[in-house]
Enzyme design. Structure first.
Site, PDB file in Angstrom:
ATOM      1  N   GLU A  88      -0.503 -13.396 -15.638  1.00 23.45           N
ATOM      2  CA  GLU A  88      -0.019 -13.190 -14.266  1.00 23.45           C
ATOM      3  C   GLU A  88       0.621 -14.457 -13.706  1.00 23.45           C
ATOM      4  O   GLU A  88       1.154 -14.452 -12.606  1.00 23.45           O
ATOM      5  CB  GLU A  88      -1.181 -12.796 -13.344  1.00 23.45           C
ATOM      6  CG  GLU A  88      -1.917 -11.564 -13.812  1.00 23.45           C
ATOM      7  CD  GLU A  88      -2.856 -11.004 -12.759  1.00 23.45           C
ATOM      8  OE1 GLU A  88      -2.471 -10.069 -12.064  1.00 23.45           O
ATOM      9  OE2 GLU A  88      -3.985 -11.528 -12.637  1.00 23.45           O
TER      10      GLU A  88
ATOM     11  N   ARG B   2     -10.852  -4.876 -16.168  1.00 24.45           N
ATOM     12  CA  ARG B   2     -10.422  -6.162 -15.620  1.00 24.45           C
ATOM     13  C   ARG B   2     -11.592  -6.682 -14.772  1.00 24.45           C
ATOM     14  O   ARG B   2     -12.049  -5.985 -13.856  1.00 24.45           O
ATOM     15  CB  ARG B   2      -9.172  -5.930 -14.776  1.00 24.45           C
ATOM     16  CG  ARG B   2      -8.424  -7.159 -14.321  1.00 24.45           C
ATOM     17  CD  ARG B   2      -8.731  -7.607 -12.929  1.00 24.45           C
ATOM     18  NE  ARG B   2      -8.358  -6.735 -11.853  1.00 24.45           N
ATOM     19  CZ  ARG B   2      -7.126  -6.628 -11.344  1.00 24.45           C
ATOM     20  NH1 ARG B   2      -6.141  -7.312 -11.807  1.00 24.45           N
ATOM     21  NH2 ARG B   2      -6.911  -5.816 -10.327  1.00 24.45           N
TER      22      ARG B   2
ATOM     23  N   CYS C 209       0.456  -3.863 -17.274  1.00 23.95           N
ATOM     24  CA  CYS C 209      -0.309  -2.972 -16.400  1.00 23.95           C
ATOM     25  C   CYS C 209       0.108  -3.124 -14.945  1.00 23.95           C
ATOM     26  O   CYS C 209      -0.497  -2.539 -14.057  1.00 23.95           O
ATOM     27  CB  CYS C 209      -1.806  -3.210 -16.558  1.00 23.95           C
ATOM     28  SG  CYS C 209      -2.311  -4.857 -16.070  1.00 23.95           S
TER      29      CYS C 209
ATOM     30  N   HIS D 165       0.826  -1.193   0.000  1.00 24.47           N
ATOM     31  CA  HIS D 165       0.000   0.000   0.000  1.00 24.47           C
ATOM     32  C   HIS D 165       0.877   1.267   0.000  1.00 24.47           C
ATOM     33  O   HIS D 165       0.656   2.204  -0.755  1.00 24.47           O
ATOM     34  CB  HIS D 165      -0.819  -0.067   1.296  1.00 24.47           C
ATOM     35  CG  HIS D 165      -1.908   0.904   1.342  1.00 24.47           C
ATOM     36  ND1 HIS D 165      -3.119   0.660   0.769  1.00 24.47           N
ATOM     37  CD2 HIS D 165      -1.964   2.134   1.875  1.00 24.47           C
ATOM     38  CE1 HIS D 165      -3.884   1.715   0.952  1.00 24.47           C
ATOM     39  NE2 HIS D 165      -3.207   2.618   1.630  1.00 24.47           N
TER      40      HIS D 165
HETATM   41  C1  PEP Z   1      -0.706  -7.237 -11.327  1.00 19.31           C
HETATM   42  O1  PEP Z   1      -0.793  -8.290 -10.692  1.00 19.31           O
HETATM   43  O2  PEP Z   1       0.361  -6.811 -11.830  1.00 19.31           O
HETATM   44  C2  PEP Z   1      -1.887  -6.380 -11.513  1.00 19.31           C
HETATM   45  C3  PEP Z   1      -1.828  -5.329 -12.301  1.00 19.31           C
HETATM   46  O3  PEP Z   1      -3.007  -6.696 -10.814  1.00 19.31           O
HETATM   47  P1  PEP Z   1      -3.188  -6.419  -9.237  1.00 19.31           P
HETATM   48  O4  PEP Z   1      -2.023  -5.589  -8.784  1.00 19.31           O
HETATM   49  O5  PEP Z   1      -4.482  -5.715  -9.088  1.00 19.31           O
HETATM   50  O6  PEP Z   1      -3.201  -7.796  -8.694  1.00 19.31           O
HETATM   51 MG    MG Z   2      -2.739  -9.112 -10.309  1.00 21.54          MG
END
Ligand code: PEP
Ligand code: MG
Length: 572
Positions: free
Chosen positions: A415, A326, A497, A188
């Protein structure tokens, strides 16, 4: 002289004085009584005085704060002004002989529990009561108030980690840089620092060796803090300060490399307020709309109408532009009572994200209905993708659900290592991929992304992670696609992303590996655009090759920084 190293999570170089965040206030012992020789009435009076002092401090801070921080401080100062806590505590001193500190502690518990029992808005105020209680106890003990120090001069804040409430009251005009001994690059604290454009280092485990008041030089591009402050350090800090006065601008139109190669630069958002900020920052669209923020803190699933409204509000900020939605990513660090199983022993490896639709399909299909409905009423171009895909069956299933609703294009997030390695088949079955480097790093390195102690593994500069990004781009090229279909690339589009996309040095590497869009917090857009403008695609490819072949994450980063002098010049 001493130098400590952590993980650089938000760039910048500053010289300043360390101020340490006070640790949480400890509970006074249950046996703490009015000291001998002190009249209970005198002890009880201390409470009133301390409560008044705390209220005055909070009101003063609220008057000088802005935005969300102001609202939080105003709510807390109102709570401090409410006599019920002090009256209950005074009663405990007079009737049971408890010390003022212990009485305030117990009274705080009583009032907070009572508010929790009332539910709704009142229950949310319980946290404010506990905060006020801790402040009064600190005042009674003559200790520093918990939380971020309230000082007139700017300082470098050091802390174990920041709680969400601390981050909301963090004033970027006062805090020059942030260094924590705990927390990971995806914590965070790190995400907030990037949003605020605040230089930050996490997981600098020995940072508390520096005493409060020590003058240090923080290089948050490299992740180092030293108390040997040289003339050169002052020059670096001045150059960074100058850059803040004349920030790099970004006028939209994507990243343009020095040879004219274009890369889409997009924003990561969670709601309509973020979408407004992203549009104001000239983002070329949205590369990641984290829809689960709409679901968090809800006991029940939001209705299709409610969701349609929320998505429409976001889409309206981007007429004619792409908005990558997403679908719900619940589970692990984002549990949802109506969707995920709180008892799973390994939630990050469990039934999370897209996988929740295996059992409870309607939550995903309702969401897709809402996205389709919102898409009909808007000029934005919604793209839809599913998180945590690991097999081609997952991809085919998701794409079918999208096609049934006319949602086009439909893609996946890469991922997991399995999705990256089988990218050719995944992309043959869908229209685009977006690499979530936060999760891809955690799963590649087998390192919990929230753990500060694993921050060195949880680093997207790890050559293994970069190799999987490369594998995804190679797979996308193999899968091919209609060059005219999205006007973006001759291959199936691959974006990034995760937080890596907003790191200017890594952005060059990702483009060199074959990624054609980057999505980040809007604050990062100008620096990423600037650094991309200094290289040709051939140079980006050469730097990417060096990074993938490097023996370690540090070596990869050093090799790329050596090839990108602009990073040092700008203090990035
Ligand atoms: C990631 O895992 O890189 C992503 C963009 O999704 P989150 O951070 O929301 O898991
Ligand atoms: Mg993620």
């Amino acid at each position: 002289m001493a130098q400590y190293t952590g993980v650089a999570v938000s760039p910048g170089r500053v010289v300043g004085t360390i101020r340490t965040m006070a640790p949480p206030v400890t509970e006074p012992s249950a046996s703490e009584a009015v000291p001998e020789g002190v009249e209970p009435a005198v002890e009880a009076d201390r409470i009133e005085k301390a409560a008044e002092a705390v209220q005055a401090q909070l009101t003063h801070r609220a008057q000088h704060a802005t935005g969300e921080g102001k609202a939080i401080l105003e709510a807390t100062s109102q709570m401090a002004a409410d006599p019920s806590l002090a009256t209950t505590a005074k009663g405990l001193v007079l009737t049971s002989g408890k010390s003022a500190e212990r009485a305030v502690w117990e009274a705080g518990d009583k009032v907070a529990t009572m508010l929790e029992g009332l539910g709704g808005y009142m229950a949310e105020r319980a946290a404010d009561v506990r905060d006020v209680r801790a402040r009064i106890v600190a005042e009674l003990r003559g200790e520093q108030a918990p939380g971020i120090p309230d000082l007139d001069d700017p300082f470098i804040l050091t802390a174990i980690d920041l709680a969400p409430a601390d981050t909301a009251t963090l004033d970027p005009a006062k805090v020059l840089a942030l260094v924590t001994s705990d927390g990971g690059p995806q914590s965070h604290t790190a995400i907030l620092a990037r949003q605020l454009g605040l230089p930050a280092i996490v997981a600098a485990k020995d940072i508390h060796e520096f005493a409060d008041g020590t003058e240090v030089f923080v290089d948050a591009g490299f992740g180092t803090v030293t108390d040997e402050v040289t003339e050169e350090h002052h020059r670096f800090a001045e150059a960074w300060a100058e850059l803040q006065k004349n920030p790099l601008t970004y006028e939209g139109g994507g990243g343009v490399l020095s040879d004219g190669t274009r890369v889409q630069l997009l924003a990561n958002i969670g709601n309509a307020a973020d979408a407004a900020k992203a549009a104001a920052a000239h983002a070329d669209g949205v590369g990641l709309f984290r829809t689960e923020f709409l679901f968090l803190d809800r006991a029940d699933e939001p209705t299709v109408e409610e969701q349609t409204q929320a998505y429409t509000e976001v889409f309206d900020h981007f007429p004619g532009k792409k908005v990558v939605v997403r679908t719900i990513d619940a589970g692990a660090d984002k549990p949802l009572p109506f969707l995920t199983d709180a008892e799973e022993p390994n939630p990050a490896l469990g039934v999370r994200a897209y996988r929740t639709s295996w059992e409870k399909r309607s939550v995903l299909t309702n969401q897709l209905d809402a996205i389709a409905a919102a898409g009909k009423d808007t000029e934005a171009k919604p793209w839809v993708m599913a998180p945590m895909i690991s097999t081609t069956e997952d991809t085919e299933d998701f794409v079918e659900m999208c096609r049934e609703r006319g949602l086009d294009p439909a893609g996946i997030m890469v991922e997991t290592p399995s999705a990256a390695i089988t990218a050719d088949r995944q992309l043959a079955a869908c229209d685009f991929a977006s690499i979530g480097t936060n999760d891809l790093t955690q799963y590649t390195m087998a390192a919990d992304r929230m753990l500060g102690s694993l921050a060195h593994l949880n680093n997207p500069w790890q050559p293994a992670v970069l190799a999987l990004v490369q594998a995804t781009c190679t797979g996308a090229r193999t899968a091919g696609g209609d060059p005219e279909s999205f006007g973006e690339t001759a291959n199936k589009p691959v974006g990034v992303c995760g937080e890596a996309a907003g790191d200017p040095g890594l952005a060059v590497v990702l483009v060199g590996l074959g990624v054609n869009s980057l999505s980040m917090t809007p604050r990062s857009l100008p620096a990423v655009a600037k650094v991309l403008s200094t290289v040709t695609i051939e140079q980006a490819k050469e730097l990417a090759a060096k990074a993938v072949a490097a023996p370690s994450a540090d070596a990869a980063k050093s090799a790329v920084r050596a090839g990108l002098p602009v990073l040092g010049e700008l203090g990035l």
